[in-house]
Design a protein around this motif. Structure first.
Motif, PDB file in Angstrom:
ATOM      1  N   UNK A 220      -4.457  13.401  -7.704  1.00  0.00           N
ATOM      2  CA  UNK A 220      -3.857  12.562  -6.755  1.00  0.00           C
ATOM      3  C   UNK A 220      -4.611  11.366  -6.211  1.00  0.00           C
ATOM      4  N   UNK A 221      -5.708  11.681  -5.668  1.00  0.00           N
ATOM      5  CA  UNK A 221      -6.818  10.649  -5.510  1.00  0.00           C
ATOM      6  C   UNK A 221      -7.077   9.624  -6.360  1.00  0.00           C
ATOM      7  N   UNK A 222      -7.070  10.172  -7.781  1.00  0.00           N
ATOM      8  CA  UNK A 222      -7.336   9.068  -8.734  1.00  0.00           C
ATOM      9  C   UNK A 222      -6.148   8.320  -8.960  1.00  0.00           C
ATOM     10  N   UNK A 223      -5.061   9.004  -8.941  1.00  0.00           N
ATOM     11  CA  UNK A 223      -3.809   8.051  -9.190  1.00  0.00           C
ATOM     12  C   UNK A 223      -3.470   7.257  -8.092  1.00  0.00           C
ATOM     13  N   UNK A 224      -3.779   7.492  -6.822  1.00  0.00           N
ATOM     14  CA  UNK A 224      -3.756   6.422  -5.697  1.00  0.00           C
ATOM     15  C   UNK A 224      -4.788   5.479  -5.833  1.00  0.00           C
ATOM     16  N   UNK A 225      -5.812   5.623  -6.494  1.00  0.00           N
ATOM     17  CA  UNK A 225      -6.798   4.650  -6.631  1.00  0.00           C
ATOM     18  C   UNK A 225      -6.396   3.586  -7.821  1.00  0.00           C
ATOM     19  N   UNK A 226      -5.824   4.405  -8.619  1.00  0.00           N
ATOM     20  CA  UNK A 226      -5.291   3.462  -9.743  1.00  0.00           C
ATOM     21  C   UNK A 226      -4.460   2.487  -9.337  1.00  0.00           C
ATOM     22  N   UNK A 227      -3.521   2.864  -8.473  1.00  0.00           N
ATOM     23  CA  UNK A 227      -2.424   1.956  -7.739  1.00  0.00           C
ATOM     24  C   UNK A 227      -2.838   0.915  -7.023  1.00  0.00           C
ATOM     25  N   UNK A 228      -3.991   1.342  -6.400  1.00  0.00           N
ATOM     26  CA  UNK A 228      -4.757   0.698  -5.356  1.00  0.00           C
ATOM     27  C   UNK A 228      -6.075   0.148  -5.397  1.00  0.00           C
ATOM     28  N   UNK A 229      -6.259  -0.871  -6.468  1.00  0.00           N
ATOM     29  CA  UNK A 229      -7.780  -1.297  -6.602  1.00  0.00           C
ATOM     30  C   UNK A 229      -8.498  -1.873  -5.449  1.00  0.00           C
ATOM     31  N   UNK A 230      -9.544  -1.714  -5.207  1.00  0.00           N
ATOM     32  CA  UNK A 230     -10.507  -2.243  -4.121  1.00  0.00           C
ATOM     33  C   UNK A 230     -10.051  -1.592  -2.815  1.00  0.00           C
ATOM     34  N   UNK A 231      -9.465  -0.430  -3.016  1.00  0.00           N
ATOM     35  CA  UNK A 231      -8.998   0.233  -1.729  1.00  0.00           C
ATOM     36  C   UNK A 231      -9.861   1.748  -1.991  1.00  0.00           C
TER      37      UNK A 231
ATOM     38  N   UNK B  52       0.910  -1.107  -0.182  1.00  0.00           N
ATOM     39  CA  UNK B  52      -0.005  -0.146   0.126  1.00  0.00           C
ATOM     40  C   UNK B  52       0.889   1.287  -0.044  1.00  0.00           C
ATOM     41  N   UNK B  53       1.860   1.307   0.954  1.00  0.00           N
ATOM     42  CA  UNK B  53       2.696   2.424   0.849  1.00  0.00           C
ATOM     43  C   UNK B  53       3.459   2.558  -0.150  1.00  0.00           C
ATOM     44  N   UNK B  54       3.912   1.501  -0.876  1.00  0.00           N
ATOM     45  CA  UNK B  54       4.801   1.481  -2.272  1.00  0.00           C
ATOM     46  C   UNK B  54       3.946   2.142  -3.334  1.00  0.00           C
ATOM     47  N   UNK B  55       2.779   1.677  -3.326  1.00  0.00           N
ATOM     48  CA  UNK B  55       1.855   2.018  -4.273  1.00  0.00           C
ATOM     49  C   UNK B  55       1.521   3.523  -4.424  1.00  0.00           C
ATOM     50  N   UNK B  56       1.396   4.018  -2.957  1.00  0.00           N
ATOM     51  CA  UNK B  56       1.024   5.214  -2.789  1.00  0.00           C
ATOM     52  C   UNK B  56       2.262   6.297  -3.238  1.00  0.00           C
TER      53      UNK B  56
END
Lengths: 227, 387
Positions: B227-238, B90-94
């Motif tokens: 930024x929200x969209x980018x984090x979401x893209x890296x963390x599906x299901x979150x 999670x941290x890495x994806x963010x």
């Protein structure tokens, strides 16, 4: 060459007395026409109408058969930039340009630089009025007579057919005025048509055609006797 | 020699007047440039500082009963209902999103309800380094926990369990030492105990898991939604949500500074334009005979218009160069005088410089338009009769 038909010009309300009332005259190529009359007789107004600077309220001015009065702005600009030229009582040189630059002003209408040919023509005009050595001087560094001669050179630069002169000696002393008149006479001898307004009878005597005005009417129009 | 020779020579004829015109216009531009540079630098610095007062993005498991921040939920519900996130991925994806350079803090948290002397208490496992980046307002009595056996007690929790710095107490049957007390914050932090994230993970059998992650993003020039969209893209299901209230408040502060600068700039520029216009207007009246003579020589209206426009453009160009460079040069010392240098940075922008010159030229041309038009429309005979 230049014909005026029934020119009427009025300043102010229609009830006001007209400055020019039904003036008709003709100036032939090579004429030295002199418009004379008392102050307020309409001399300068007539000159402005003939030179296309002022539109008459009625009547028309024809130049080489074409109605100047009916010309559009662009045609008038072309006419003023080529065939017609004007000098005034005061020289009205641009004070921040040198004598040569003033003479070249007619060629500075756009962004293209003044051509070598036109520059040479300007220099020749300065030479023609006897100021070839003063081309780099600013008007403020020249005498009154020299300034008027630069103005004449400027008027000649574009090679006009008619030179309109509004009291060109009016602000000069007698001797300098005579020099200017001699220059105008020389130019006329060389083929330039001159239409001049003056109140000086002596200078008017140099003209080949004399148009006398009074109260906006032509009192008399006579050709001078040669000699 | 061409038509530009006329206005340029005219400006040279009266050097003092021309210089004054350039100077006054340049001062206007200088103020605008300096104000904008200052507003930009101060806005960025302000935002950076504001970011230190909390997170603006929350990353939590989807369909979770946890609400915005742990403070908004009943902690008792959290301990058994909450699904966990894998801490490392999670941290890495963010940290890998496109706008990663905009992230000032990524603070993971594990929430646990422990027992102290038979009473329930919320225990939050945090990464203290990251936590302090978003909670720089925390004031401590004592120290932050330095090891797995230490806790930081919120003021209300400390009062409830009679905890003081250095005190030892039992939590879920394990002994801990209070390294420090958190002075009252007026928020939920007062009610809980904080300990090292990994220590809490080990103690609760949640190794490598977190309940949510708070993210602080610097949003000057980048929409938080991106930024929200980018984090979401890296963390599906979150579920990733922006704390709009916080963002809006911050942006409102920054926007206020920028709007103030813009308003002042507009007033200054308007004044400068009026001045240029009046100066050209007065030149048109003064030089009526020139206009008459030029028109008598066959100068078209457009050429007369250009003569006066070029004059304004020449003044504008000189003023824009002097004004911009002067304004940029002034911004540095002004930041210092206003004690705003902390965190504020100035960078010369050639694109901004070019845009300013373009804008000033357009303004100068616009300011001169009316008087130049008046000059162009002057009837030659009228101009000569008024001689």
């Amino acid at each position: 060459m230049l014909v005026a038909r029934n020119i009427v010009k009025r300043f102010g309300p229609e009830t006001a007395a007209p400055a020019l009332s039904g003036i008709s005259l003709a100036v032939e190529a090579g004429d030295f026409a002199c418009i004379v009359g008392r102050s307020g007789s309409g001399k300068s107004t007539l000159l402005n109408v003939l030179s296309s600077l002022l539109k008459p309220d009625a009547g028309e001015v024809l130049y080489k058969g074409a109605s100047v009065t009916a010309m559009r702005e662009a045609e008038l600009n072309r006419l003023r930039g080529t065939d017609f030229a004007m000098i005034f009582q005061l020289h009205y040189l641009l004070p921040y340009l040198t004598a040569l630059e003033n003479v070249l002003t007619p060629f500075m209408k756009g962004l293209s630089p003044v051509s070598r040919e036109n520059r040479e023509r300007g220099l020749a005009c300065l030479e023609r009025v006897g100021l070839a050595d003063k081309g780099r001087r600013l008007p403020g560094e020249l005498s009154g007579g020299e300034q008027q001669r630069v103005a004449i050179a400027r008027a000649l630069a574009a090679g006009p057919s008619i030179l309109f002169a509004d009291e060109p000696t009016g602000s000069l002393d007698k001797r300098t005025g005579q020099t200017i008149m001699d220059l105008l006479a020389d130019l006329n001898d060389a083929g330039l048509t001159v239409v001049m307004v003056t109140h000086d009878p002596q200078f008017a005597g140099l003209a080949s055609r004399r148009i006398e005005l009074e109260d906006g009417r032509v009192l008399g129009c006579e050709a001078a006797v040669a000699g | 020699m061409n038509i530009a020779t006329i206005p340029i020579r005219n400006l040279r004829r009266k050097p003092l007047r021309s210089l004054l015109m350039v100077l006054v216009f340049a001062i206007g531009i200088m103020s605008v440039v300096a104000l904008n540079y200052l507003a930009g630098a101060v806005g960025a610095s302000l935002e950076e500082k504001l970011t230190a007062f909390g997170a603006n993005i929350l990353v939590a498991p989807r369909k979770e009963t946890l609400h915005v921040s742990y403070g908004g939920m009943a902690l008792g519900d959290v301990s058994f209902e909450v699904k966990e996130l894998e801490e490392a991925p999670t941290i890495a994806a963010i940290r890998e999103i496109h706008h990663k350079d905009r992230l000032s803090a990524v603070a993971p948290k594990l929430v646990h309800v422990g027992k102290v002397g038979g009473q329930s208490v919320g225990v939050i496992g945090v990464d203290f380094t990251e936590e302090m980046r978003i909670k720089s307002y925390w004031a401590l009595e004592g120290e932050l926990p330095a090891g797995p056996g230490q806790v930081l007690a919120g003021s209300a929790a400390a009062a409830a369990f009679s905890l003081a710095p250095g005190a030892k107490f039992s939590l879920d049957g394990r002994e801990y030492t209070v390294s420090g007390l958190l002075l009252p914050t007026g928020g939920d932090d007062d009610q809980v105990l904080f300990m090292d994230l990994h220590a809490l993970q080990a103690a609760t059998g949640n190794a490598g898991l977190v309940h949510f992650v708070e993210v602080a993003a610097l949003c000057s020039g980048c929409p938080i939604e991106d930024i929200v969209t980018q984090i979401n893209a890296g963390l599906p299901g979150v579920e990733v949500s922006a704390l709009q209230q916080v963002v809006r408040q911050r942006m409102a502060t920054v926007d206020f500074v920028k709007h103030l600068a813009l308003t002042v700039s507009l007033v200054i520029l308007l004044t400068a334009c009026v001045m240029i216009g009046l100066s050209i207007f007065s030149a048109v009246s003064e030089r009526k005979h020139e206009i008459g003579v030029l028109r008598a020589m066959g100068f078209p209206k457009a050429s007369v218009y250009l003569v006066f426009s070029f004059e304004a453009l020449a003044i504008g160009l000189a003023a824009a160069i002097v004004g911009y460079l002067g304004g940029f040069g002034l911004s540095g010392p002004m930041l210092g005088w206003l004690a705003l240098t902390d965190g504020a940075a100035l960078t010369f922008s050639p694109a901004h410089f070019a845009a300013t010159i373009g804008a000033v030229l357009a303004l100068a041309a616009a300011a001169a338009a009316w008087p130049a038009l008046k000059a162009a429309r002057t009837d030659p005979s009228t101009a000569l009769i008024t001689l």
